[in-house]
Design an enzyme around this catalytic site. Structure first.
Site, PDB file in Angstrom:
ATOM      1  N   PHE A 157       4.969   6.360  -4.046  1.00 57.24           N
ATOM      2  CA  PHE A 157       6.223   6.684  -4.737  1.00 57.24           C
ATOM      3  C   PHE A 157       6.618   5.630  -5.767  1.00 57.24           C
ATOM      4  O   PHE A 157       7.421   5.903  -6.654  1.00 57.24           O
ATOM      5  CB  PHE A 157       7.366   6.827  -3.709  1.00 57.24           C
ATOM      6  CG  PHE A 157       7.938   5.516  -3.246  1.00 57.24           C
ATOM      7  CD1 PHE A 157       8.908   4.863  -4.000  1.00 57.24           C
ATOM      8  CD2 PHE A 157       7.492   4.897  -2.080  1.00 57.24           C
ATOM      9  CE1 PHE A 157       9.424   3.633  -3.597  1.00 57.24           C
ATOM     10  CE2 PHE A 157       7.995   3.681  -1.669  1.00 57.24           C
ATOM     11  CZ  PHE A 157       8.957   3.050  -2.435  1.00 57.24           C
ATOM     12  N   LYS A 181      -2.782  14.510  -5.768  1.00 57.65           N
ATOM     13  CA  LYS A 181      -1.698  14.789  -4.814  1.00 57.65           C
ATOM     14  C   LYS A 181      -0.729  13.614  -4.933  1.00 57.65           C
ATOM     15  O   LYS A 181      -0.894  12.577  -4.288  1.00 57.65           O
ATOM     16  CB  LYS A 181      -2.279  14.892  -3.387  1.00 57.65           C
ATOM     17  CG  LYS A 181      -1.467  15.698  -2.390  1.00 57.65           C
ATOM     18  CD  LYS A 181      -0.093  15.168  -2.103  1.00 57.65           C
ATOM     19  CE  LYS A 181      -0.068  13.916  -1.271  1.00 57.65           C
ATOM     20  NZ  LYS A 181       1.294  13.307  -1.208  1.00 57.65           N
ATOM     21  N   ARG A 185       7.704  12.151  -2.795  1.00 60.34           N
ATOM     22  CA  ARG A 185       9.038  11.683  -3.169  1.00 60.34           C
ATOM     23  C   ARG A 185       9.225  11.643  -4.680  1.00 60.34           C
ATOM     24  O   ARG A 185      10.357  11.657  -5.165  1.00 60.34           O
ATOM     25  CB  ARG A 185       9.303  10.306  -2.548  1.00 60.34           C
ATOM     26  CG  ARG A 185       9.565  10.443  -1.045  1.00 60.34           C
ATOM     27  CD  ARG A 185       9.721   9.117  -0.371  1.00 60.34           C
ATOM     28  NE  ARG A 185       8.448   8.614   0.096  1.00 60.34           N
ATOM     29  CZ  ARG A 185       8.269   7.431   0.642  1.00 60.34           C
ATOM     30  NH1 ARG A 185       9.279   6.613   0.777  1.00 60.34           N
ATOM     31  NH2 ARG A 185       7.094   7.057   1.052  1.00 60.34           N
ATOM     32  N   SER A 234       0.473   2.624   1.442  1.00 57.02           N
ATOM     33  CA  SER A 234       0.664   1.588   2.469  1.00 57.02           C
ATOM     34  C   SER A 234      -0.633   1.330   3.250  1.00 57.02           C
ATOM     35  O   SER A 234      -1.512   2.196   3.306  1.00 57.02           O
ATOM     36  CB  SER A 234       1.769   2.038   3.418  1.00 57.02           C
ATOM     37  OG  SER A 234       1.393   3.254   4.017  1.00 57.02           O
ATOM     38  N   CYS A 289       3.720  -3.521  -5.409  1.00 51.39           N
ATOM     39  CA  CYS A 289       2.673  -4.107  -4.560  1.00 51.39           C
ATOM     40  C   CYS A 289       2.265  -5.498  -5.019  1.00 51.39           C
ATOM     41  O   CYS A 289       1.555  -6.198  -4.306  1.00 51.39           O
ATOM     42  CB  CYS A 289       1.456  -3.198  -4.517  1.00 51.39           C
ATOM     43  SG  CYS A 289       0.579  -3.188  -6.069  1.00 51.39           S
ATOM     44  N   GLU A 388       5.099  -6.286   5.377  1.00 50.13           N
ATOM     45  CA  GLU A 388       5.567  -5.805   4.072  1.00 50.13           C
ATOM     46  C   GLU A 388       6.934  -5.137   4.249  1.00 50.13           C
ATOM     47  O   GLU A 388       7.068  -4.172   5.002  1.00 50.13           O
ATOM     48  CB  GLU A 388       4.571  -4.792   3.496  1.00 50.13           C
ATOM     49  CG  GLU A 388       4.980  -4.316   2.118  1.00 50.13           C
ATOM     50  CD  GLU A 388       3.959  -3.365   1.483  1.00 50.13           C
ATOM     51  OE1 GLU A 388       3.474  -2.459   2.167  1.00 50.13           O
ATOM     52  OE2 GLU A 388       3.670  -3.546   0.288  1.00 50.13           O
TER      53      GLU A 388
END
Ligand code: NAD
Length: 489
Positions: A157, A181, A185, A234, A289, A388
């Site tokens: 997202f 894909k 969100r 993630s 990230c 994280e």
């Protein structure tokens, strides 16, 4: 929240199969604007039949597309770049509306996305093979690169526009076809960039977009027609996708979560160091990230650094990303806010010193806001130092010297990025050589490489062999063939 009864007036985000947008017959969920909490559109969750039809469209389009001369494929990328640029304002606004980033941040990520198209447009040079004459009498060897087939991209997202652009322009320029894909969100930016690719002249079926969550992903991972999977998201999901896609015989690259450290040396240039750390830690509301989430303050620099960070944190205005003067937008959902607040409570319980509490900052816009939050005296074993958080929370750990700082950085399970702030070339060189992260910044806080280099996370920040972008990306999306020929003289 999956629903079928709410907000019947809202438009449903289309899927794209075989070059045509259509409405999914799957269930839908409401997408809200994180800046205001208002419902914006309905997001569909594709049925298995729709996922299969998208893969079929990609499979059917592959023979003709892979045979299309490489210069022609490159020309579509040039045209695509032009179209994306013409739609810059629309795309930047859409990115802010979906994700909550400030307009400046959306502009930055848009620019990094453009770079990926530019890199892909260089595909004729990128695909050049190697030759060796006379490997034995009358025998020559030459290598070429050929595309794989239908490739899949699954994206997160936090960069609705840029991360999809890390994948499909290069995959498609290399001669593959694609099924994207995007995150359920933020799916609208991905649909829009796919539509523009068709406007640039892409043949039907080469690019497809489906929506959904785990079910959609599982259908793609187990589909025999899919040859390669690119994932960004993630770490737990990355590991699952890496294992499942590999077990199903696919080539796979999974770019995963992070916990990035910035080491601040006593000889740093304090003003730019503070500005750079603030932008790295709190830019995009910490949902990046390569964000710095731990500062390792070495020796006597700690007290001054922490007080400067608090001052800068106090000056950071939260608000809707398109509001003038806004320094930090909202986080993505109320659930994300709750999770981040949980980490702040956890840090207090573990005994870290909360020196700036972003929970007290408020905004009149009604969205999912949290101000800049800073902990001092954090210990490396605390959860806020290890896990994280993916929000605007910064931990400061004190270290005795550079080697102690490196021990802390290298003790992390993650290895995405790390930075050092110093005026000493020797210190910077030692750090760059010794830090166990795949991306390193020297006096800069977001060491995300430009598209000609790979985005090269290590440890739990990456699962696979070949990273996204750069020469790694080209190798990922192609198979090497070596032709050995004998022509007797
Ligand atoms: P996420 O892992 O929740 O979702 C990523 C994608 O996987 C989405 O498309 C989602 O629909 C799908 N997904 C979610 N759960 C799944 C499941 N159980 N099975 C199969 N598919 C599933 O990640 P997110 O919250 O959207 O994004 C934030 C994460 O992405 C952070 O951890 C961040 O560090 C990471 N990220 C990494 C990089 C990088 O380059 N290393 C870049 C951007 C973001």
């Amino acid at each position: 929240m999956v629903t079928s009864a709410v907000s019947v007036d809202l438009k449903t985000v289309p899927i794209i199969i075989g070059g045509k947008p259509r409405v999914s017959s799957g269930k839908t969920a409401v997408q809200t604007n994180p800046a205001t909490g208002e419902a914006v559109v309905l997001i569909p969750y594709c049925t298995n039949e729709e996922i299969s039809a998208a893969v079929e469209a990609a499979q059917q389009a592959f023979p003709a597309w892979s045979q299309t001369p490489v210069l022609q494929r490159a020309r579509i990328m040039f045209k695509y770049r032009q179209l994306v640029e013409q739609h810059a304002d629309e795309l930047i606004r859409l990115c802010t509306e979906e994700n909550g980033k400030t307009i400046e941040e959306s502009k930055g990520s848009y620019q990094r996305g453009i770079e990926c198209i530019e890199f892909a447009a260089g595909v004729p040079s990128l695909l050049m093979g190697e030759t060796v004459e006379r490997v034995s009498p009358g025998v020559d060897s030459a290598s070429t690169r050929q595309p794989l087939g239908a490739c899949v991209g699954i994206t997160p997202f936090n960069f609705p526009l840029m991360v999809p652009l890390w994948m499909f322009p290069l995959a498609i320029a290399c001669g593959n076809t694609f099924v994207l894909k995007p995150s359920d969100r933020v799916p609208r930016s991905a649909v829009r960039v796919a539509e523009l690719l068709y406007e640039a002249g892409l043949p039907a079926g080469v690019m497809n977009v489906v929506h959904g969550a785990k079910d959609a992903v599982d259908a793609l991972l187990t589909d025999k027609r899919v040859k390669a999977v690119s994932f960004v998201g993630s770490s737990p999901v990355a590991k699952y996708i890496y294992q499942t896609a590999s077990a199903n015989g696919k080539r796979v690259q999974c770019l995963a979560g992070a916990k990035n450290h910035s080491v601040v040396m006593p000889d740093c240039e304090m003003k730019t160091t503070v500005e750079t750390i603030m932008s790295s830690s709190f830019g995009c509301a910490g949902e990046r990230c390569v964000a710095t989430s731990v500062v390792v303050a070495v020796g006597e620099v700690g007290d001054r650094l922490v007080s400067e960070l608090i001052r800068a944190g106090d000056a950071t205005k939260i608000g809707p990303g398109d509001r003038p003067g806004c320094g930090m937008g909202p986080v993505i959902t109320p659930e994300a806010r709750e999770r981040i607040v949980g980490y702040i409570e956890q840090g207090q319980k573990e005994g870290a010193k909360l020196v700036r509490d972003g929970r007290k900052d408020t905004c009149d816009a009604g969205g999912y806001y949290l101000g800049t939050t800073i902990f001092d005296n954090v210990k490396p074993e605390m959860r806020i130092a290890r896990e994280e958080i993916f929000g605007p929370v910064l931990s400061v750990i004190r270290a005795r010297d550079l080697n102690h700082a490196l021990e802390i950085v290298n003790g992390s399970e993650h290895g995405n990025a790390s930075s050092i702030y110093t005026k000493s070339g020797a210190t910077a060189r030692h750090f760059a050589a010794s830090t166990q992260t795949g991306m390193v910044g020297v006096n800069l806080g977001v060491p995300a490489p430009v598209a000609v280099f790979p985005f090269s996370g290590w440890k739990n920040s990456f699962f696979g062999d070949l990273h996204a972008l750069g020469k790694d990306g080209v190798r990922f999306y192609t198979e090497t063939k070596v032709v050995t020929s004998r022509w007797p003289e």
